[in-house]
Design an enzyme around this catalytic site. Structure first.
Site, PDB file in Angstrom:
ATOM      1  N   GLY A   1       5.044  -2.811  -1.608  1.00 35.62           N
ATOM      2  CA  GLY A   1       4.140  -3.546  -0.398  1.00 35.62           C
ATOM      3  C   GLY A   1       3.316  -2.547   0.680  1.00 35.62           C
ATOM      4  O   GLY A   1       2.671  -3.021   1.470  1.00 35.62           O
TER       5      GLY A   1
ATOM      6  N   LYS B   1      13.675  -6.859 -15.212  1.00 35.06           N
ATOM      7  CA  LYS B   1      12.995  -5.719 -14.407  1.00 35.06           C
ATOM      8  C   LYS B   1      13.962  -5.154 -13.600  1.00 35.06           C
ATOM      9  O   LYS B   1      14.597  -5.649 -12.649  1.00 35.06           O
ATOM     10  CB  LYS B   1      11.774  -6.281 -13.593  1.00 35.06           C
ATOM     11  CG  LYS B   1      10.781  -5.247 -12.941  1.00 35.06           C
ATOM     12  CD  LYS B   1      10.045  -5.747 -11.749  1.00 35.06           C
ATOM     13  CE  LYS B   1      10.469  -4.704 -10.765  1.00 35.06           C
ATOM     14  NZ  LYS B   1       9.392  -4.559  -9.811  1.00 35.06           N
TER      15      LYS B   1
ATOM     16  N   ALA C   1       3.967  -1.916  -8.431  1.00 31.69           N
ATOM     17  CA  ALA C   1       3.996  -1.712  -7.093  1.00 31.69           C
ATOM     18  C   ALA C   1       2.991  -0.695  -6.286  1.00 31.69           C
ATOM     19  O   ALA C   1       2.698   0.288  -6.710  1.00 31.69           O
ATOM     20  CB  ALA C   1       5.604  -1.164  -6.510  1.00 31.69           C
ATOM     21  N   GLY C   2       2.726  -1.181  -5.164  1.00 35.28           N
ATOM     22  CA  GLY C   2       2.045  -0.250  -4.159  1.00 35.28           C
ATOM     23  C   GLY C   2       0.359  -0.550  -4.456  1.00 35.28           C
ATOM     24  O   GLY C   2      -0.651   0.021  -3.568  1.00 35.28           O
TER      25      GLY C   2
ATOM     26  N   THR D   1       2.679  -8.079  -3.332  1.00 34.60           N
ATOM     27  CA  THR D   1       2.378  -8.370  -1.807  1.00 34.60           C
ATOM     28  C   THR D   1       0.837  -8.578  -1.679  1.00 34.60           C
ATOM     29  O   THR D   1       0.484  -9.439  -0.845  1.00 34.60           O
ATOM     30  CB  THR D   1       2.748  -7.034  -1.265  1.00 34.60           C
ATOM     31  OG1 THR D   1       3.928  -6.844  -1.618  1.00 34.60           O
ATOM     32  CG2 THR D   1       2.533  -7.149   0.315  1.00 34.60           C
TER      33      THR D   1
HETATM   34  C1  LIG Z   1       7.490  -8.265  -7.365  1.00 39.18           C
HETATM   35  C2  LIG Z   1       7.911  -6.925  -7.640  1.00 39.18           C
HETATM   36  O1  LIG Z   1       8.681  -7.312  -8.655  1.00 39.18           O
HETATM   37  C3  LIG Z   1       8.037  -5.717  -6.976  1.00 39.18           C
HETATM   38  O2  LIG Z   1       8.178  -4.748  -7.728  1.00 39.18           O
HETATM   39  C4  LIG Z   1       6.945  -5.455  -6.122  1.00 39.18           C
HETATM   40  O3  LIG Z   1       7.343  -6.356  -4.955  1.00 39.18           O
HETATM   41  C5  LIG Z   1       5.633  -5.273  -6.461  1.00 39.18           C
HETATM   42  O4  LIG Z   1       5.260  -4.396  -5.505  1.00 39.18           O
HETATM   43  P1  LIG Z   1       3.873  -4.999  -4.570  1.00 39.18           P
HETATM   44  O5  LIG Z   1       4.461  -5.892  -3.768  1.00 39.18           O
HETATM   45  O6  LIG Z   1       3.537  -3.602  -3.700  1.00 39.18           O
HETATM   46  O7  LIG Z   1       2.736  -5.288  -5.461  1.00 39.18           O
END
Ligand SMILES: CC(=O)[C@@H](O)[C@H](O)COP(=O)(O)O
Length: 257
Positions: free
Chosen positions: A157, A96, A184-185, A207
């Site tokens: 986050g 990733k 994410a988000g 998160t």
């Molecule tokens: C865990 C990871 O690989 C990240 O890209 C990220 O932390 C995910 O986003 P959130 O923490 O907002 O869910």
């Protein structure tokens, strides 16, 4: 089934492994979510010493597909070197790819991302690029060899959920055959259901589960929401309209005495 770089996966939820209150809660949350992929940070592994070894044993005991990440990298060189080390440490060519461009939003440096993706694809990595919802950047990532795209829906986050659902919808429309994973988000299970209803192939989150009051319950809720959103998408959602349409047949007239 979800097909990522030729690997068929039963679940459409990918889960991050950072910030959990304890290793036991992490393990229970992963199981409750029914995720079939977990992301792991090489930096955490290297920095952890003996606790890093324990963490790695725990992750291995889950018997899931590992997606190492380059979290915390801010340059092409750093990201490429981290990916190459991760391949040795975790024994997988999946990566990733994060190249962070801004401290406040943690948004990707999309120029560095494309360059790092080019280098890694040439080196036979299966690259999962953490990107924005920009279509031109997406085209560039595909052109250098990425076969999966991972657009954010909001800053990492932030728990804001899809701040630009129109852009996500447009991305789905432009790339009907490319696996698209929202990364994410996401803050709530309903956010996950929404992006799955838009036709996204999977979601990656961390998160919202790790920091929930009950991470295990929240992991289960996200797993269910992903399934619900996917089934709704496959079942054909109604298009919203501005005028009423009676849902009860009104043929004939009621007889009142
Ligand atoms: C865990 C990871 O690989 C990240 O890209 C990220 O932390 C995910 O986003 P959130 O923490 O907002 O869910």
């Amino acid at each position: 089934m979800l097909d990522l770089y030729g690997t068929k996966l039963p679940s459409r939820l990918l889960l991050g492994t950072a910030q959990y209150p304890s290793p036991a809660i992490l393990a229970d949350a992963v199981k409750a979510s029914r995720a079939s992929v977990v992301t792991v940070s090489l930096r955490r592994e290297m920095a952890g010493g003996r606790s890093g070894e324990k963490f790695w044993s725990l992750i291995q005991s889950l018997r899931l597909r590992i997606l190492p990440n380059t979290a915390g990298c801010h340059s092409v060189k750093e990201a490429v070197t981290t990916a190459q080390m991760a391949r040795d440490v975790f024994g997988t060519n999946w990566i990733k790819l994060e190249v962070i461009g801004n401290h406040d939003t943690l948004q990707p440096d999309v120029f560095g991302l494309v360059e790092a993706a080019r280098v890694l694809c040439e080196d036979d990595f299966a690259v999962f690029p953490y990107t924005t919802d920009d279509l031109v950047v997406a085209e560039r990532l595909l052109a250098v060899g990425c076969k999966v795209l991972m657009p954010w829906c909001a800053p990492i986050g932030s728990a804001l959920g899809p701040v630009n659902a129109t852009a996500l919808r447009s991305m789905r429309g432009h790339f009907p055959d490319i696996p698209l994973i929202v990364d994410a988000g996401l803050g709530r299970p309903s956010h996950a259901a929404l992006v799955m209803e838009l036709g996204f192939d999977a979601v990656l989150l961390n998160t919202a589960v790790a920091k929930a009051a009950d991470p295990v319950g929240m992991a289960r809720a996200f797993g269910n929401a992903v399934d619900a959103g996917r089934e709704a998408y496959r079942s054909g959602l109604l298009e919203p309209r501005d005028v009423a349409v009676p849902s009860t047949p009104t043929i004939g007239r009621a007889v009142f005495q």
